[in-house]
Design a protein around this motif. Structure first.
Motif, PDB file in Angstrom:
ATOM      1  N   ARG A 289      -3.514   2.716  -7.628  1.00 19.04           N
ATOM      2  CA  ARG A 289      -4.034   1.425  -8.083  1.00 19.04           C
ATOM      3  C   ARG A 289      -4.794   0.671  -6.987  1.00 19.04           C
ATOM      4  NH1 ARG A 289       1.515   1.327 -10.165  1.00 19.04           N
ATOM      5  NH2 ARG A 289       1.516   1.532 -12.448  1.00 19.04           N
ATOM      6  N   ASP A 290      -4.389   0.864  -5.724  1.00 22.06           N
ATOM      7  CA  ASP A 290      -4.940   0.074  -4.632  1.00 22.06           C
ATOM      8  C   ASP A 290      -5.633   0.959  -3.603  1.00 22.06           C
ATOM      9  OD1 ASP A 290      -3.826  -2.162  -5.808  1.00 22.06           O
ATOM     10  OD2 ASP A 290      -2.018  -2.115  -4.559  1.00 22.06           O
ATOM     11  N   SER A 291      -6.844   0.559  -3.203  1.00 20.94           N
ATOM     12  CA  SER A 291      -7.554   1.278  -2.148  1.00 20.94           C
ATOM     13  C   SER A 291      -6.795   1.157  -0.828  1.00 20.94           C
ATOM     14  CB  SER A 291      -8.971   0.731  -1.979  1.00 20.94           C
ATOM     15  OG  SER A 291      -9.764   1.014  -3.106  1.00 20.94           O
ATOM     16  N   TYR A 292      -6.800   2.241  -0.063  1.00 28.02           N
ATOM     17  CA  TYR A 292      -6.129   2.228   1.239  1.00 28.02           C
ATOM     18  C   TYR A 292      -7.014   1.602   2.303  1.00 28.02           C
ATOM     19  CZ  TYR A 292      -3.971   3.917   5.538  1.00 28.02           C
ATOM     20  OH  TYR A 292      -3.394   3.986   6.786  1.00 28.02           O
ATOM     21  N   ARG A 293      -8.303   1.917   2.310  1.00 27.03           N
ATOM     22  CA  ARG A 293      -9.205   1.440   3.352  1.00 27.03           C
ATOM     23  C   ARG A 293      -9.725   0.035   3.031  1.00 27.03           C
ATOM     24  NH1 ARG A 293     -10.216   5.399   6.985  1.00 27.03           N
ATOM     25  NH2 ARG A 293      -9.760   7.535   6.294  1.00 27.03           N
ATOM     26  N   ASP A 294     -10.080  -0.663   4.079  1.00 21.70           N
ATOM     27  CA  ASP A 294     -10.459  -2.061   3.970  1.00 21.70           C
ATOM     28  C   ASP A 294     -11.969  -2.195   3.818  1.00 21.70           C
ATOM     29  OD1 ASP A 294     -10.433  -4.781   3.970  1.00 21.70           O
ATOM     30  OD2 ASP A 294     -10.231  -5.000   6.141  1.00 21.70           O
ATOM     31  N   TYR A 295     -12.437  -2.244   2.563  1.00 24.14           N
ATOM     32  CA  TYR A 295     -13.833  -2.527   2.268  1.00 24.14           C
ATOM     33  C   TYR A 295     -13.905  -3.870   1.545  1.00 24.14           C
ATOM     34  CZ  TYR A 295     -14.656   2.518   2.914  1.00 24.14           C
ATOM     35  OH  TYR A 295     -14.730   3.785   3.419  1.00 24.14           O
ATOM     36  N   ASP A 296     -15.095  -4.465   1.559  1.00 22.61           N
ATOM     37  CA  ASP A 296     -15.337  -5.592   0.665  1.00 22.61           C
ATOM     38  C   ASP A 296     -15.707  -4.995  -0.693  1.00 22.61           C
ATOM     39  OD1 ASP A 296     -16.130  -7.754  -0.802  1.00 22.61           O
ATOM     40  OD2 ASP A 296     -17.460  -8.590   0.714  1.00 22.61           O
ATOM     41  N   GLU A 297     -14.701  -4.812  -1.526  1.00 20.16           N
ATOM     42  CA  GLU A 297     -14.916  -4.083  -2.776  1.00 20.16           C
ATOM     43  C   GLU A 297     -15.775  -4.862  -3.758  1.00 20.16           C
ATOM     44  OE1 GLU A 297     -11.169  -2.658  -4.213  1.00 20.16           O
ATOM     45  OE2 GLU A 297     -11.095  -1.101  -2.683  1.00 20.16           O
ATOM     46  N   ARG A 298     -15.855  -6.168  -3.594  1.00 22.20           N
ATOM     47  CA  ARG A 298     -16.745  -6.944  -4.467  1.00 22.20           C
ATOM     48  C   ARG A 298     -18.207  -6.602  -4.191  1.00 22.20           C
ATOM     49  NH1 ARG A 298     -14.613 -12.690  -2.688  1.00 22.20           N
ATOM     50  NH2 ARG A 298     -14.846 -11.524  -0.728  1.00 22.20           N
ATOM     51  N   THR A 299     -18.485  -6.212  -2.948  1.00 21.59           N
ATOM     52  CA  THR A 299     -19.845  -5.805  -2.578  1.00 21.59           C
ATOM     53  C   THR A 299     -20.104  -4.341  -2.897  1.00 21.59           C
ATOM     54  OG1 THR A 299     -19.845  -7.425  -0.786  1.00 21.59           O
ATOM     55  CG2 THR A 299     -21.479  -5.655  -0.655  1.00 21.59           C
ATOM     56  N   LEU A 300     -19.072  -3.512  -2.736  1.00 24.83           N
ATOM     57  CA  LEU A 300     -19.251  -2.071  -2.884  1.00 24.83           C
ATOM     58  C   LEU A 300     -19.404  -1.652  -4.343  1.00 24.83           C
ATOM     59  CD1 LEU A 300     -19.323   0.683  -1.488  1.00 24.83           C
ATOM     60  CD2 LEU A 300     -16.823   0.749  -1.643  1.00 24.83           C
ATOM     61  N   TRP A 301     -18.595  -2.217  -5.237  1.00 21.06           N
ATOM     62  CA  TRP A 301     -18.561  -1.722  -6.615  1.00 21.06           C
ATOM     63  C   TRP A 301     -19.318  -2.625  -7.574  1.00 21.06           C
ATOM     64  CZ3 TRP A 301     -17.158   2.782  -5.535  1.00 21.06           C
ATOM     65  CH2 TRP A 301     -16.055   3.081  -4.745  1.00 21.06           C
ATOM     66  N   ARG A 302     -19.905  -2.023  -8.573  1.00 16.68           N
ATOM     67  CA  ARG A 302     -20.484  -2.731  -9.716  1.00 16.68           C
ATOM     68  C   ARG A 302     -19.412  -2.784 -10.797  1.00 16.68           C
ATOM     69  NH1 ARG A 302     -24.092   0.625 -11.958  1.00 16.68           N
ATOM     70  NH2 ARG A 302     -25.493  -0.952 -12.832  1.00 16.68           N
TER      71      ARG A 302
END
Length: 465
Positions: A289-302
């Motif tokens: 359910r949760d990504s392990y690595r620290d990305y700004d997922e609001r920027t990465l995913w559509r």
């Protein structure tokens, strides 16, 4: 007569090499119980394809128990409450169960241990993996996070335990608890019945699993090269049998251990990958359910929920209408059969997260619903590997090119089977047919070069944010 012994069945639907059943049968009369506990798993309750397999597997196992003058008690609801009540009502001396590592099952085991009558104990066994998850550790005693050193350590620990035979005798209790009727659980679709392709593609149950393993013993030598060729499909197709516990990796290992081929060595590492995935979810219970690595997922995913065009692209991927033949063949195979060739699984997953930039969790949930071998650990680990978000994962910047992958691994026959609109297209252009050869088949949803550049920019933005 000795006190009854309850065997709590989950993903261990077999008689042989079944540690919980083996121990219970030696201690007293056996009451096998399967509880359909949908609420506990939340968004990872059994998906549609899994429910089809579960119905047929329970039916097969029920027949096997019936041949031993026994039966499976079927109940629906909260598993710890139901099992504790049965233990109290029938004076059970113990409840035997094989350990499961999904977070909801670990919590259920804890709740059950607390809920049992004083004279009944919960006895947990290790039975579904080569080695008990958590037992293969680093020199300092810590669990491995990365697959390669984990696999090396696993190989050093082999062979696994000896496999257990079927119980010689399964004694029945003096009286049986009431049981639900399997058909009344409505695990099979009816209006419409979309499961015909699954039934045609698979044989279900413990006997079918061992027949498949017998076949695979003669084919595994070609696995090293053939595993990447979807048109040939030199794969074991043991994954749903292993997932549902109709056969164990220990049985597979002992059946194939004397093979000397590179195919067997490669296949063994993939069995070890199953163990690795369980070790990951033991460390990170919400890994699916949760990504392990620290990305700004609001920027990465559509986000498909933020716009109808993105939602339409997700639906095109789900339906196999992206305009990329190998991707669409894979997604249609998934829908028709409840399974997808492993090489194509990676291509399709990569396409979703990198070409379409749609959050990997949407793909994880679709695979969860459509795969007959949908496994919480495997599914989460594989999706986080391909999306570059996992504890051990492919770099996000490594973007699979579906058109060249299709040609490299000779997917022409596979495409013709599952994308009939392209059945008459020649091998030299079926992987990327020109507009005048597509007929009713859709145009590409996005060009590969455009998708790659967009994905790399989104990745840079997510890191800078």
């Amino acid at each position: 007569m000795s006190s009854p012994q309850i065997v709590w069945l989950r993903r261990d639907l077999r008689l042989a090499d079944q540690p919980a059943l083996h121990a219970a049968s030696q201690a007293g009369p056996v009451i096998p119980v399967f509880v359909l506990d949908d609420d506990r798993a939340g968004d990872h309750a059994y998906g549609g394809a899994s429910r089809v397999w579960l119905h047929h597997s329970l039916e097969s196992l029920g027949n096997s128990f019936g041949g031993r003058r026994s039966q499976i008690v079927l109940r629906k609801g909260d598993a710890p409450q139901i099992l504790a009540a049965l233990a109290d009502e029938f004076g059970a001396g113990a409840i035997h169960a094989n350990r499961h590592y999904e977070p909801w099952w670990k919590k259920a085991e804890e709740e059950l241990a607390d809920a049992l009558p004083e004279d009944c104990t919960l006895v947990l066994h290790d039975g579904n993996y080569l080695m008990p998850p958590g037992s293969v550790t680093t020199g300092s005693g810590d669990p491995y996070k990365i697959y390669s050193p984990f696999a090396k350590s696993m190989l050093d620990c082999l062979p696994p335990r000896d496999e257990l035979p079927e119980p010689d005798i399964i004694h029945s209790p003096e009286t049986w608890p009431g049981s639900d009727d399997l058909d009344e659980w409505s695990l099979l679709p009816t209006k419409p019945d979309w499961a015909g392709g699954i039934r045609n593609f698979w044989k279900f149950g413990e006997q079918a699993a061992h027949k498949r393993l017998d076949w695979w013993a003669d084919e595994v030598g070609d696995y090293d090269e053939g595993r990447n060729l979807p048109s040939q499909d030199t794969t074991s197709r043991l994954s749903p049998h292993l997932h549902w516990g109709e056969i164990t990796p220990v049985q597979v290992y002992h059946r194939l251990k004397d093979k000397r081929s590179s195919g067997w060595q490669t296949f063994l590492k993939e069995i070890i990958w199953r163990d690795y995935a369980q070790n990951v979810i033991c460390q990170f219970p919400d890994y699916a359910r949760d990504s392990y690595r620290d990305y700004d997922e609001r920027t990465l995913w559509r986000n498909p929920n933020s716009g109808h065009l993105i939602q339409e692209e997700l639906e095109c991927w789900q339906k196999g209408m992206t305009g990329y033949p190998v991707v669409d063949a894979g997604m249609r195979q998934l829908w028709q059969t409840g399974w997808m060739h492993n090489r194509v699984r990676m291509i399709c997953a990569s396409f979703l997260v990198k070409h379409l930039l749609i959050d990997w969790r949407h793909g994880e949930q679709w695979y969860w619903d459509c795969l007959v071998d949908a496994d919480y650990g495997n599914n989460g680990v594989n999706w986080q590997w391909i999306s570059g978000t996992g504890v051990d994962s492919n770099m996000f910047s490594r973007i699979m090119a579906p058109l060249s992958q299709s040609e490299k691994f000779d997917a022409a026959g596979y495409i013709r089977e599952y994308v009939p609109e392209l059945a008459d297209v020649d091998d030299d252009c079926i992987h990327d047919p020109p507009d005048d050869r597509r007929g009713d088949y859709p145009a590409k949803i996005i060009g590969h070069k455009e998708a790659r550049e967009r994905a790399l920019q989104a990745y840079r933005d997510s890191k800078n944010g």
